[in-house]
Design an enzyme around this catalytic site. Structure first.
Site, PDB file in Angstrom:
ATOM      1  N   ARG A  91     -14.182   4.848   4.103  1.00  0.00           N
ATOM      2  CA  ARG A  91     -15.533   4.290   4.210  1.00  0.00           C
ATOM      3  C   ARG A  91     -15.902   3.990   5.660  1.00  0.00           C
ATOM      4  O   ARG A  91     -17.022   4.220   6.087  1.00  0.00           O
ATOM      5  CB  ARG A  91     -15.608   3.008   3.373  1.00  0.00           C
ATOM      6  CG  ARG A  91     -17.002   2.417   3.187  1.00  0.00           C
ATOM      7  CD  ARG A  91     -16.964   1.025   2.542  1.00  0.00           C
ATOM      8  NE  ARG A  91     -15.965   0.892   1.510  1.00  0.00           N
ATOM      9  CZ  ARG A  91     -16.161   1.160   0.219  1.00  0.00           C
ATOM     10  NH1 ARG A  91     -17.340   1.562  -0.193  1.00  0.00           N
ATOM     11  NH2 ARG A  91     -15.172   1.020  -0.644  1.00  0.00           N
ATOM     12  N   TYR A  92     -14.960   3.416   6.421  1.00  0.00           N
ATOM     13  CA  TYR A  92     -15.195   3.063   7.821  1.00  0.00           C
ATOM     14  C   TYR A  92     -14.354   3.995   8.695  1.00  0.00           C
ATOM     15  O   TYR A  92     -13.269   4.416   8.286  1.00  0.00           O
ATOM     16  CB  TYR A  92     -14.760   1.624   8.083  1.00  0.00           C
ATOM     17  CG  TYR A  92     -15.387   0.594   7.162  1.00  0.00           C
ATOM     18  CD1 TYR A  92     -16.680   0.144   7.364  1.00  0.00           C
ATOM     19  CD2 TYR A  92     -14.670   0.071   6.088  1.00  0.00           C
ATOM     20  CE1 TYR A  92     -17.248  -0.803   6.522  1.00  0.00           C
ATOM     21  CE2 TYR A  92     -15.230  -0.872   5.244  1.00  0.00           C
ATOM     22  CZ  TYR A  92     -16.522  -1.308   5.457  1.00  0.00           C
ATOM     23  OH  TYR A  92     -17.073  -2.231   4.616  1.00  0.00           O
ATOM     24  N   ARG A  95     -10.384   3.037   9.339  1.00  0.00           N
ATOM     25  CA  ARG A  95      -9.445   2.606   8.296  1.00  0.00           C
ATOM     26  C   ARG A  95      -9.727   3.311   6.973  1.00  0.00           C
ATOM     27  O   ARG A  95     -10.865   3.710   6.724  1.00  0.00           O
ATOM     28  CB  ARG A  95      -9.476   1.092   8.107  1.00  0.00           C
ATOM     29  CG  ARG A  95     -10.861   0.492   7.901  1.00  0.00           C
ATOM     30  CD  ARG A  95     -10.838  -0.966   8.393  1.00  0.00           C
ATOM     31  NE  ARG A  95     -12.069  -1.675   8.143  1.00  0.00           N
ATOM     32  CZ  ARG A  95     -13.130  -1.670   8.959  1.00  0.00           C
ATOM     33  NH1 ARG A  95     -13.105  -0.950  10.077  1.00  0.00           N
ATOM     34  NH2 ARG A  95     -14.193  -2.369   8.676  1.00  0.00           N
ATOM     35  N   CYS A 104      -1.614  -3.099 -12.429  1.00  0.00           N
ATOM     36  CA  CYS A 104      -1.591  -4.469 -11.920  1.00  0.00           C
ATOM     37  C   CYS A 104      -0.638  -5.312 -12.769  1.00  0.00           C
ATOM     38  O   CYS A 104      -0.340  -4.960 -13.911  1.00  0.00           O
ATOM     39  CB  CYS A 104      -2.978  -5.101 -11.971  1.00  0.00           C
ATOM     40  SG  CYS A 104      -4.195  -4.199 -10.985  1.00  0.00           S
ATOM     41  N   CYS A 108      -7.526  -9.058 -14.201  1.00  0.00           N
ATOM     42  CA  CYS A 108      -8.463 -10.157 -13.974  1.00  0.00           C
ATOM     43  C   CYS A 108      -9.795  -9.766 -14.616  1.00  0.00           C
ATOM     44  O   CYS A 108     -10.306  -8.665 -14.352  1.00  0.00           O
ATOM     45  CB  CYS A 108      -8.647 -10.379 -12.479  1.00  0.00           C
ATOM     46  SG  CYS A 108      -7.071 -10.387 -11.581  1.00  0.00           S
ATOM     47  N   CYS A 111     -12.586  -8.170 -12.483  1.00  0.00           N
ATOM     48  CA  CYS A 111     -12.184  -7.152 -11.502  1.00  0.00           C
ATOM     49  C   CYS A 111     -13.312  -6.154 -11.218  1.00  0.00           C
ATOM     50  O   CYS A 111     -13.896  -5.583 -12.136  1.00  0.00           O
ATOM     51  CB  CYS A 111     -10.971  -6.394 -12.019  1.00  0.00           C
ATOM     52  SG  CYS A 111     -10.441  -5.092 -10.889  1.00  0.00           S
ATOM     53  N   ARG A 113     -12.896  -3.313  -9.916  1.00  0.00           N
ATOM     54  CA  ARG A 113     -12.427  -1.946 -10.200  1.00  0.00           C
ATOM     55  C   ARG A 113     -11.962  -1.841 -11.649  1.00  0.00           C
ATOM     56  O   ARG A 113     -11.090  -1.043 -11.971  1.00  0.00           O
ATOM     57  CB  ARG A 113     -11.302  -1.556  -9.237  1.00  0.00           C
ATOM     58  CG  ARG A 113     -11.771  -1.416  -7.795  1.00  0.00           C
ATOM     59  CD  ARG A 113     -10.814  -0.548  -6.962  1.00  0.00           C
ATOM     60  NE  ARG A 113     -11.330  -0.357  -5.620  1.00  0.00           N
ATOM     61  CZ  ARG A 113     -10.900  -1.023  -4.549  1.00  0.00           C
ATOM     62  NH1 ARG A 113      -9.934  -1.904  -4.671  1.00  0.00           N
ATOM     63  NH2 ARG A 113     -11.433  -0.803  -3.370  1.00  0.00           N
ATOM     64  N   ASP A 271     -18.848  -8.987  -7.395  1.00  0.00           N
ATOM     65  CA  ASP A 271     -19.515  -7.680  -7.472  1.00  0.00           C
ATOM     66  C   ASP A 271     -20.118  -7.435  -8.855  1.00  0.00           C
ATOM     67  O   ASP A 271     -19.762  -8.093  -9.831  1.00  0.00           O
ATOM     68  CB  ASP A 271     -18.512  -6.576  -7.138  1.00  0.00           C
ATOM     69  CG  ASP A 271     -18.042  -6.674  -5.697  1.00  0.00           C
ATOM     70  OD1 ASP A 271     -18.902  -6.742  -4.805  1.00  0.00           O
ATOM     71  OD2 ASP A 271     -16.818  -6.704  -5.469  1.00  0.00           O
ATOM     72  N   ASP A 308     -20.086  -6.894  -0.687  1.00  0.00           N
ATOM     73  CA  ASP A 308     -19.960  -5.435  -0.618  1.00  0.00           C
ATOM     74  C   ASP A 308     -21.275  -4.864  -1.109  1.00  0.00           C
ATOM     75  O   ASP A 308     -21.646  -5.032  -2.280  1.00  0.00           O
ATOM     76  CB  ASP A 308     -18.809  -4.963  -1.506  1.00  0.00           C
ATOM     77  CG  ASP A 308     -17.535  -4.766  -0.718  1.00  0.00           C
ATOM     78  OD1 ASP A 308     -17.517  -3.856   0.134  1.00  0.00           O
ATOM     79  OD2 ASP A 308     -16.589  -5.531  -0.948  1.00  0.00           O
ATOM     80  N   LYS A 315     -19.218  -3.748   3.737  1.00  0.00           N
ATOM     81  CA  LYS A 315     -19.102  -5.181   3.480  1.00  0.00           C
ATOM     82  C   LYS A 315     -19.719  -5.936   4.654  1.00  0.00           C
ATOM     83  O   LYS A 315     -19.455  -5.590   5.807  1.00  0.00           O
ATOM     84  CB  LYS A 315     -17.614  -5.497   3.366  1.00  0.00           C
ATOM     85  CG  LYS A 315     -17.287  -6.901   2.940  1.00  0.00           C
ATOM     86  CD  LYS A 315     -15.799  -7.138   3.000  1.00  0.00           C
ATOM     87  CE  LYS A 315     -15.038  -6.432   1.905  1.00  0.00           C
ATOM     88  NZ  LYS A 315     -14.185  -5.375   2.407  1.00  0.00           N
TER      89      LYS A 315
END
Ligand code: SF4
Length: 346
Positions: A91-92, A95, A104, A108, A111, A113, A271, A308, A315
């Site tokens: 995305r950037y 990185r 996981c 959660c 989440c 995702r 999100d 985000d 972000k």
């Protein structure tokens, strides 16, 4: 009403377990099964032991998750827009995100995702090879971020192999891990895991934690093992209604993190993931909490409140703002206690 909680010695992974643990009533079996089909259920033994204020709502399925709304997105932060290949997001410029696994230790309920995690396991070797080849061929990339699923669910053997292969990329300065493991499964932070991080690049760990009650004695010990191994620790927290969306809860969390040598880094606005409306505050509510916290906490204990931007636009900090231009060269500045002051910019 659920019966009193009975700790299970293993993770809770479905409707039967929720009822056996006293977390759901038998008559809610079908509902829990339905919710488990919406998004996988898993609560680690450590979090079962911590159930209560600020913890239960993060992991216990809730009928409100069935409230799907038009604004909700299957890919809320736009990972797919910047997908280079399976498991790799760029995305950037400097990185990348590498999803080495989609598994996981806990799932959660908020989440972002949730449409992806838990569905696929470890990134296949051919895809990992393609990702590493891209990284070798892209010198602009200085940092690899290993994130959700939870990269620290990988075995020490796989982590050792992954870190060794990443360390061979000559232009890489840092490897950043985003993980729930030190908090939700602290027993997995072993000498074998720590040995995997012994590479020439800087290894940073961002611990995902949302309430001080998650920081059990075992979790605090795991954080100590990480700092003793020389791993710098940051935190990320999601602002969640019913969990931590008040200044007192967040102050307690950020103070606990500082005590445990973790720098609070990000407070994420929740999100727009499917079925998460009941967790989301407004941005104005989040800003008011941040304003209250600035008057109470030192800068080292204050994270940046971020959003985000949906669609993959990145972000950004979302305030609150303390500076407002009145006329050219004149600014109105708000102090940590809400008082305004004029500042002339020489
Ligand atoms: S551990 Fe992270 S990636 Fe996994 S379910 Fe929780 S928030 Fe999502």
């Amino acid at each position: 009403m659920p019966r009193p909680l009975r700790p299970l010695p293993r993770a809770v992974t479905g409707a039967d377990d929720l009822i056996a643990a006293g977390l759901a009533a038998p008559q809610d079996h079908a509902l829990m099964q339905r919710l488990g089909q919406e998004f996988r259920i898993r609560i680690s033994p450590e979090m079962l032991g911590a159930m209560g204020q600020g913890v239960t709502a993060q992991f216990l399925p809730d009928a409100k998750e069935l409230d799907h709304r038009p604004e909700q997105l299957s890919d809320p932060i736009g990972d797919d827009v910047h997908r280079i290949g399976k498991g790799l997001t760029h995305r950037y410029p400097d990185r990348v995100i590498l999803h080495a696994t989609q598994t996981c230790e806990v799932y959660c309920r908020f989440c972002f995702r949730r449409e992806k995690v838990g569905e696929e396991g470890i990134l296949p070797e051919a895809d990992l090879q393609a990702a590493l080849a891209y990284l070798h061929a892209t010198p602009a990339v200085r940092e690899v971020i290993l994130t959700g699923g939870d990269p620290l669910t990988l075995s020490p053997r796989r982590l050792t192999d992954l870190f060794a292969r990443l360390s061979e990329i000559p232009h890489l300065d840092a490897i950043r891990i985003h993980s729930r493991i030190p908090v939700v499964a602290p027993e997995r932070v072993t000498p074998q895991m720590l040995a995997a991080f012994d590479v020439p690049q800087a290894v940073w760990l961002v611990v995902h934690t949302n309430h001080a009650n998650e920081l059990t004695e075992n979790a605090r010990a795991a954080l100590r093992r990480l700092t003793a191994a020389g791993i710098p620790l940051l935190s990320q927290t999601v602002l969640l209604k019913g969990v931590n969306a008040d200044a007192d809860s967040l102050e307690a969390l950020f103070r606990a993190l500082i005590r445990n040598r973790v720098k609070p880094y990000y407070l994420h606005h929740c999100d727009l993931a499917p079925g998460t409306h009941h967790f989301r505050t407004t941005i104005a509510e989040g800003q008011a909490i941040m304003t209250a916290l600035r008057g109470r906490l030192s800068g080292t204990a204050l994270p940046t409140y971020v959003l985000d931007i949906p669609g993959g636009h990145g972000k950004v900090p979302i305030g609150p703002g303390y500076l407002e231009q009145t006329v050219a060269g004149q600014w109105r500045v708000t102090d940590p206690y809400g008082q305004s002051h004029l500042y002339t910019d020489p």
